[in-house]
Scaffold this motif. Structure first.
Motif, PDB file in Angstrom:
ATOM      1  N   LEU A 141      13.111  -9.922  10.384  1.00 56.40           N
ATOM      2  CA  LEU A 141      14.267 -10.491  11.066  1.00 56.40           C
ATOM      3  C   LEU A 141      14.855  -9.526  12.088  1.00 56.40           C
ATOM      4  N   TYR A 142      14.939  -8.257  11.729  1.00 54.55           N
ATOM      5  CA  TYR A 142      15.614  -7.294  12.597  1.00 54.55           C
ATOM      6  C   TYR A 142      14.712  -6.711  13.680  1.00 54.55           C
ATOM      7  N   GLN A 143      13.504  -7.294  13.815  1.00 51.95           N
ATOM      8  CA  GLN A 143      12.661  -6.949  14.951  1.00 51.95           C
ATOM      9  C   GLN A 143      13.076  -7.731  16.195  1.00 51.95           C
ATOM     10  N   TYR A 144      13.839  -8.804  16.002  1.00 53.75           N
ATOM     11  CA  TYR A 144      14.302  -9.627  17.125  1.00 53.75           C
ATOM     12  C   TYR A 144      15.649  -9.090  17.613  1.00 53.75           C
ATOM     13  N   LYS A 145      15.599  -7.925  18.194  1.00 56.43           N
ATOM     14  CA  LYS A 145      16.820  -7.209  18.559  1.00 56.43           C
ATOM     15  C   LYS A 145      17.702  -8.016  19.503  1.00 56.43           C
ATOM     16  N   TRP A 146      17.160  -8.488  20.592  1.00 53.11           N
ATOM     17  CA  TRP A 146      17.974  -9.169  21.600  1.00 53.11           C
ATOM     18  C   TRP A 146      18.495 -10.508  21.101  1.00 53.11           C
ATOM     19  N   THR A 147      17.700 -11.215  20.316  1.00 55.41           N
ATOM     20  CA  THR A 147      18.155 -12.491  19.753  1.00 55.41           C
ATOM     21  C   THR A 147      19.384 -12.271  18.880  1.00 55.41           C
ATOM     22  N   LEU A 148      19.335 -11.244  18.060  1.00 52.31           N
ATOM     23  CA  LEU A 148      20.451 -10.957  17.163  1.00 52.31           C
ATOM     24  C   LEU A 148      21.684 -10.505  17.931  1.00 52.31           C
ATOM     25  N   ILE A 149      21.502  -9.669  18.936  1.00 50.98           N
ATOM     26  CA  ILE A 149      22.652  -9.182  19.694  1.00 50.98           C
ATOM     27  C   ILE A 149      23.339 -10.321  20.435  1.00 50.98           C
TER      28      ILE A 149
END
Length: 329
Positions: A141-149
């Motif tokens: 999940l936390y590989q999608y940095k920009w999606t999460l930000i």
């Protein structure tokens, strides 16, 4: 200006009432200077002012002392700066709101919308800090940095909007709406830590026992905050007995200051302890675009929301959901 000049709630507009607080109200329709002087006079809101203003001063001193040992020009420490600025912002916005709450009906509404925006700034700072310092290293999940930000930015802006609108709609559910507005940002911020703890329990890896008690104390403080904010205890059980000290909002403020201090500490300590492992992959090293720019976007969008709603308040288009029944003197 003494305690003898304070008012019973039946002599002021219902908009200025606090639930189950009967006495100790300030004169309304005051000048800015009178609001400032009221911060040094005993009344039922003075504890709410100082319980956040004093922590802001202490947090700034703490940050200044940290600057002796940390290089804040190093991008690795940008998330720590974001969460610290966010914490100081909500404390300052809260203090300003409680200081100006008696100035006028319109000023009160706008001041507390600024207060909500301050919480959103702390929320985005917390999301950024916990993502970069607390995330599990191998979680997909936390590989999608920009999606999460981007998601962090959106939910924090929505929180400001929803919380602000609760001053004009949903009268009976307004406190649940305000508490609920920040449940999603709060959970989004803490999710990296909880997933890392799941990894720790499941595999025995990525555990930091040194800071775990402080994480748990911070989480417990947040539960205390929610309980007192929603329950309105003890003043709901004993109306008029806790008008000046130890009413629910005062306890809520103190618990919030404790939680924030603990979150500052655990982010600082975990960042130090995990520094080498967190900087192994250059993709996950913080930079301006993943820290200060999202923080700036939430700042601009949030205060724009406050400005637009504030304009509608000043024009009389939006009115308090408490009703008006004005009796000011």
């Amino acid at each position: 200006m003494t305690k003898d000049n304070l008012l019973h709630r039946d002599t002021i507009s219902r908009v200025f009432w606090e639930p189950y607080i009967i006495t100790g109200y300030r004169k309304t329709n005051t000048s800015f200077w009178e609001c400032v002087k009221y911060t040094c006079v005993m009344h039922n809101d003075v504890g709410n002012f100082w319980s956040h203003f004093i922590p802001v001063i202490l947090w700034l001193i703490w940050l200044w002392r940290l600057s002796d040992s940390l290089d804040f020009s190093d991008p690795f420490w940008y998330p720590l700066v974001c969460i610290w600025i966010g914490g100081c912002s909500y404390g300052l916005c809260s203090s300003i709101a409680h200081a100006l709450a008696c100035k006028s009906l319109e000023t009160r509404q706008i001041a507390f919308m600024i207060d909500y925006q301050g919480i959103s700034l702390y929320s985005i700072g917390g999301c950024i800090g916990y993502y970069f310092y607390e995330r599990p290293l191998d979680n997909v999940l936390y590989q999608y940095k920009w999606t999460l930000i981007i998601a962090y930015v959106v939910i924090c802006c929505i929180a400001t909007l929803q919380c602000s609108l609760s001053r004009f709609f949903w009268e009976k559910q307004r406190y649940l709406m305000r508490a609920g507005s920040y449940v999603l940002p709060y959970n989004a911020a803490l999710m990296p830590f909880f997933l890392r703890m799941f990894t720790c329990i499941w595999t025995g890896e990525q555990c930091i026992t040194e800071t775990l008690p402080y994480h748990l104390m911070a989480f417990s403080s947040s539960l205390i905050m929610i309980f007192f904010f929603v329950s309105k205890l003890p003043e709901k059980k004993f109306p008029g007995k806790f008008d000046f000290f130890f009413h629910s909002h005062q306890i809520f403020h103190i618990a919030a200051a404790i939680m924030t201090s603990l979150q500052f500490y655990v982010n600082y300590r975990d960042a130090n302890i995990r520094h080498n492992m967190l900087t192994m992959d250059p993709y996950y090293i913080p930079d301006v675009y993943t820290t200060f720019i999202p923080f700036l976007i939430v700042t601009i969008v949030g205060f724009s929301i406050v400005a637009i709603l504030g304009f509608l308040v000043m024009k009389g288009i939006l009115r308090s959901n408490k009703g008006e029944r004005v009796k000011t003197r």
